[in-house]
Design a protein around this motif. Structure first.
Motif, PDB file in Angstrom:
ATOM      1  N   GLN A 111       0.832  -1.202   0.000  1.00 54.55           N
ATOM      2  CA  GLN A 111       0.000   0.000   0.000  1.00 54.55           C
ATOM      3  C   GLN A 111       0.871   1.258   0.000  1.00 54.55           C
ATOM      4  O   GLN A 111       0.558   2.246  -0.674  1.00 54.55           O
ATOM      5  CB  GLN A 111      -0.923  -0.010   1.217  1.00 54.55           C
ATOM      6  CG  GLN A 111      -2.049  -1.024   1.129  1.00 54.55           C
ATOM      7  CD  GLN A 111      -2.894  -1.076   2.384  1.00 54.55           C
ATOM      8  OE1 GLN A 111      -2.352  -1.077   3.486  1.00 54.55           O
ATOM      9  NE2 GLN A 111      -4.199  -1.117   2.216  1.00 54.55           N
TER      10      GLN A 111
ATOM     11  N   TYR B  50       2.301   1.854  -3.567  1.00 55.91           N
ATOM     12  CA  TYR B  50       1.349   2.398  -4.542  1.00 55.91           C
ATOM     13  C   TYR B  50       0.581   3.611  -4.007  1.00 55.91           C
ATOM     14  O   TYR B  50      -0.342   4.103  -4.670  1.00 55.91           O
ATOM     15  CB  TYR B  50       0.357   1.308  -4.955  1.00 55.91           C
ATOM     16  CG  TYR B  50       1.006   0.245  -5.809  1.00 55.91           C
ATOM     17  CD1 TYR B  50       1.205   0.439  -7.169  1.00 55.91           C
ATOM     18  CD2 TYR B  50       1.458  -0.939  -5.237  1.00 55.91           C
ATOM     19  CE1 TYR B  50       1.821  -0.526  -7.951  1.00 55.91           C
ATOM     20  CE2 TYR B  50       2.079  -1.916  -6.003  1.00 55.91           C
ATOM     21  CZ  TYR B  50       2.250  -1.698  -7.370  1.00 55.91           C
ATOM     22  OH  TYR B  50       2.873  -2.659  -8.138  1.00 55.91           O
TER      23      TYR B  50
ATOM     24  N   THR C  53      -1.568   4.160  -1.442  1.00 55.37           N
ATOM     25  CA  THR C  53      -2.996   3.986  -1.210  1.00 55.37           C
ATOM     26  C   THR C  53      -3.226   3.524   0.214  1.00 55.37           C
ATOM     27  O   THR C  53      -2.346   2.925   0.841  1.00 55.37           O
ATOM     28  CB  THR C  53      -3.597   2.959  -2.198  1.00 55.37           C
ATOM     29  OG1 THR C  53      -4.983   2.806  -1.916  1.00 55.37           O
ATOM     30  CG2 THR C  53      -2.909   1.621  -2.061  1.00 55.37           C
TER      31      THR C  53
ATOM     32  N   ASP D 296     -10.149   0.905  -4.611  1.00 60.15           N
ATOM     33  CA  ASP D 296     -10.551   2.308  -4.622  1.00 60.15           C
ATOM     34  C   ASP D 296     -12.070   2.422  -4.524  1.00 60.15           C
ATOM     35  O   ASP D 296     -12.778   1.421  -4.341  1.00 60.15           O
ATOM     36  CB  ASP D 296     -10.021   3.009  -5.878  1.00 60.15           C
ATOM     37  CG  ASP D 296     -10.492   2.330  -7.161  1.00 60.15           C
ATOM     38  OD1 ASP D 296     -11.512   1.623  -7.116  1.00 60.15           O
ATOM     39  OD2 ASP D 296      -9.834   2.508  -8.208  1.00 60.15           O
TER      40      ASP D 296
ATOM     41  N   THR E  39      -6.185  -1.430  -6.336  1.00 62.40           N
ATOM     42  CA  THR E  39      -5.094  -0.456  -6.463  1.00 62.40           C
ATOM     43  C   THR E  39      -3.732  -1.131  -6.476  1.00 62.40           C
ATOM     44  O   THR E  39      -2.723  -0.465  -6.693  1.00 62.40           O
ATOM     45  CB  THR E  39      -5.162   0.541  -5.301  1.00 62.40           C
ATOM     46  OG1 THR E  39      -5.077  -0.176  -4.052  1.00 62.40           O
ATOM     47  CG2 THR E  39      -6.474   1.319  -5.333  1.00 62.40           C
TER      48      THR E  39
END
Length: 781
Positions: free
Chosen positions: A681, A684, A686, A691, A697
């Protein structure tokens, strides 16, 4: 109140079993006497008494004593019936069976699965401990080896005979019932066969509704039918010849057999057809309801009907050709006659139901033992897991039954071929029950011997009498059973070759990776060696860890922030880069998850082909639970693979009434339960793996095993050592072997694996950041 509720439940199941199981036994009065005296237009009083006495004692001995009171008690395994259930009990107790297969076991095992303890079975090689205690002596290895092959062969042959019986029973019953129209309307004779085919097609089309719903429809019909048989019998006995009840004396049976010889058994045994189906269908209702329905209702109704027909023959011996319809009270063609005709037609349709359910039950057990391709099974009842529907088997059986009906054309031709296969099936069950008594229940050896001598002798007499039917059509069920036996044996042989290949190439975690457990083991070994060899020099082992860590052949997977995974390759250690993806591999190989320390043999090829490993890698195995429904959040069990960070095993469980799809919601829940997901996470940028648009994601790759199976090429060195004559002699077998594996087993194996894995596919493989790859290698067996 609880006992009352349980009692009512048992009675309800007993009532349901009347419709689903006893149709075959219940329709035997349509043709038994007509078959016994097929060559005698006017049987004498002595012959009628003798035949009736034989029917009574044969039915009582085989159906009541053997099956209801012995086989249904000692035979079922995990509430399943048939010869394969007996084999499973023997194999589980003596610890043998198909390699790589978990044999279904006790209720405790079923409860264990129901209690969400699936992960324990990752290391279980057998579902139940042997029933032998420390004080008992196990049979010798030679006896176990013999019993392993012998009982499996009996099991396969018994299943094959039930399949062949499934072709003749519907044909015999329906043709016999529809021919009743021709008694009152002779012009209908030519229409009996096509109408019978139409009736059979309707029956098979109705199987999709399940045995539970069908029994609600069928049970009232069969119940009314049996009551009518009882009433007809009472009226005939009272009206024509009340003294026929003297046929209960076995003296008349002995005299009949003395006068007519053992050949008469081939016709009389038609009164007991349906026993094997009764045993095979035990999973649908349970032993106790079946026993209650048989002994308290079905048995007295049928016996009174037979006595009524015998009483009618005493007064009207010329009516033997169609004694059932002619003995109906009243006049031919009146309202009650047509009512009985309609009930007979419906009852014979239902008679086929028992065989169809028996075929389904046996097939699902064969699939569980990996002795048959994995056909799709649909469970039709939430309360009873044994009530299933197998679409492919249903349609194949329907086509075969219709073709059999067209081929035999009338019931007389079928009954001439009917019975031999069932007789052989009887002696197979007797043999397996004898072995089960001795080795599973450890009963004193005298009782199994008496059981085998008593019922085995009777079964042998039935077989000997049935052999005379071979020229008249009995070759057909034997041929069908032979084809089925060869197919099941062939499938098991090929699967054993595949399992042996998987086992020979399986790799443990320590064999593939330089894991933390490997380092720990080497450290401990070095410490022991240093202490033992250098204790006199004053070493205390304080620098052991430093010496181990400095060894160039030993490493850990934690270097460089886990960006590499150290893997062993032909004696060397190579570093495999780890990409920031999630890899999910769906496993179908038989040895993939039988032990926590092993990985699929395909995994090594996968890494060398892509030269990288996902940061998170999950091995998923699908399983069907003993529960009808499982909530999505409770459908998976995750377990970390020790020694390799980011590697996990996961069991995705599905309730048998509803298959669990790997939905986005379920996959999200699975990924969020993994600690390493936070690192991805962060990579990337996020806060979640999905999402707001429900798109992932983080890149997720789904990997499915798709091995290409082919026949092994023989080693050229071995061929050169053989003589020319030997090579020529083996050539036909090599050609046949190559053709069978490449063009029969390989396609069926691929279809079989697809049916297992399809329910795990994501809904939309085109979604962003989700890819589906089919990976595999060539397996030569």
């Amino acid at each position: 109140m609880q006992r009352l509720g349980n009692g009512l439940a048992v009675l309800k199941m007993a009532y349901g079993s009347v419709g689903a199981i006893y149709g075959d036994l219940g329709t035997s009065p349509l043709y038994v006497f007509s078959t016994i005296f097929s060559s005698n237009s006017n049987p004498t009083h002595k012959e009628v008494y003798g035949s009736m006495s034989c029917i009574f004692w044969l039915f009582t001995g085989v159906v009541i004593f053997k099956y209801a009171l012995i086989v249904l008690i000692f035979g079922p395994n995990d509430n399943e019936g048939g010869q394969i259930a007996i084999y499973s009990k023997i194999a589980r107790t003596l610890k043998f069976g198909p390699k790589g297969v978990k044999i279904p076991g006790s209720r405790e095992y079923a409860q264990e699965l129901a209690d969400n303890d699936d992960l324990l079975s990752l290391t279980r090689t057998n579902t139940n401990a042997s029933n032998y205690s420390h004080g008992d002596s196990m049979p010798s290895q030679r006896i176990k080896s013999f019993l392993s092959k012998f009982t499996l062969a009996l099991c396969f042959l018994g299943c094959s005979l039930v399949f062949s019986d499934g072709l003749l029973t519907p044909t015999t019953s329906v043709l016999s019932a529809i021919s009743g129209i021709a008694v009152a309307v002779p012009s209908f004779e030519d229409k009996v066969m096509p109408v019978s085919c139409a009736v059979l097609i309707i029956l098979f089309l109705s199987q999709r509704f399940g045995s539970g719903k069908l029994s609600l429809l069928f049970s009232p019909i069969v119940t009314v039918w049996l009551i009518c048989l009882f009433v007809n019998g009472v009226i005939c006995v009272a009206k024509f010849h009340p003294k026929i009840m003297k046929a209960l004396n076995p003296y008349y049976a002995v005299q009949f057999l003395k006068d007519h010889g053992v050949d008469s058994f081939s016709s009389m045994m038609l009164c007991v057809t349906g026993c094997e189906a009764m045993f095979a269908d035990v999973s649908h209702f349970g032993p106790l309801p079946i026993q209650l329905a048989l002994c308290c209702f079905v048995y007295p109704c049928l016996m009174m009907c037979y006595f009524g027909q015998a009483a009618y023959l005493i007064k009207h011996p010329s009516g033997v050709s169609n004694v059932f319809y002619l003995s109906i009270p009243g006049h031919n063609g009146d309202a009650y006659y047509w009512f009985m005709f309609v009930m007979a037609t419906l009852a014979t349709i239902i008679a086929s139901q028992a065989l169809i359910l028996g075929v389904f039950s046996i097939l699902i057990q064969l699939i569980t033992l990996d002795c048959f391709p994995r056909l799709k099974a649909i469970y039709t009842s939430e309360k009873h897991r044994g009530q299933i529907f197998i679409p492919v088997a249903n349609w194949v059986l329907m086509v075969c039954v219709v073709l059999t009906t067209v081929g035999f054309k009338n019931s007389n031709n079928v009954t001439a071929a009917y019975g031999l296969g069932i007789s052989i099936d009887f002696i197979l069950t007797t043999t397996l029950i004898t072995i089960c008594m001795r080795y599973v229940y450890r009963i004193n050896v005298i009782i199994p011997i008496v059981f085998m001598l008593g019922f085995g002798t009777l079964d042998a007499l039935l077989i000997i009498s049935g052999l005379r039917k071979v020229p008249n059509g009995a070759w057909f069920p034997l041929a069908m059973a032979g084809i089925s036996f060869m197919f099941i044996s062939f499938w098991r042989w090929c699967r054993s070759l595949k399992v042996n290949y998987d086992i020979s190439f399986k790799k443990s975690v320590d064999e593939l990776f330089v894991s933390s457990s490997t380092v720990k083991a080497i450290k401990e070994a070095v410490v022991v060696n240093l202490n033992s060899e250098n204790s006199k020099k004053g070493y205390d082992g304080a620098n052991d860890e430093e010496s181990v860590a400095s060894d160039p052949d030993i490493g850990t997977s934690g270097d460089q922030d886990n960006q590499f995974l150290e893997m062993k390759y032909y004696g060397n250690i190579i570093k495999i880069p780890r990409n920031n993806h999630v890899g999910i591999m769906y496993c179908t190989s038989s040895t993939t998850l039988t032990n926590r320390s092993y990985l699929p043999h395909l995994f090594e090829h996968l890494i060398h082909s892509f030269n990288s490993v996902p940061k998170i890698f999950i091995l998923i195995e699908p399983r069907v639970s003993t529960l009808p429904f499982i909530e999505e959040e409770d459908s998976y069990r995750l377990q970390e693979i020790a020694g390799v960070p980011g590697f996990y095993r996961c069991i995705v469980r599905s309730g048998f009434m509803r298959q669990t799809l790997l939905t986005k919601k379920l996959l999200r829940s699975l990924l969020l339960s993994i600690s390493e997901i936070e690192e991805l996470q962060n990579v990337y940028g996020t806060n979640d793996v999905m999402d707001d648009s429900n798109h992932f994601t983080i890149p997720v790759v789904h990997l499915f095993e798709r091995d290409y199976v082919s026949s092994k090429e023989f080693d050229s060195e071995d061929v050169e050592e053989e003589s020319r004559a030997m090579r020529i002699a083996k050539l036909p077998w090599k050609v046949l072997r190559r053709w069978l594996i490449n063009y029969l087993f390989a396609p069926l194996n691929g279809i079989s694996n697809n049916s297992t894995m399809d329910f795990l596919l994501p809904h939309k493989n085109e979604e962003r950041n989700q890819e589906i790859l089919y990976v595999g290698n060539r397996i030569s067996i």
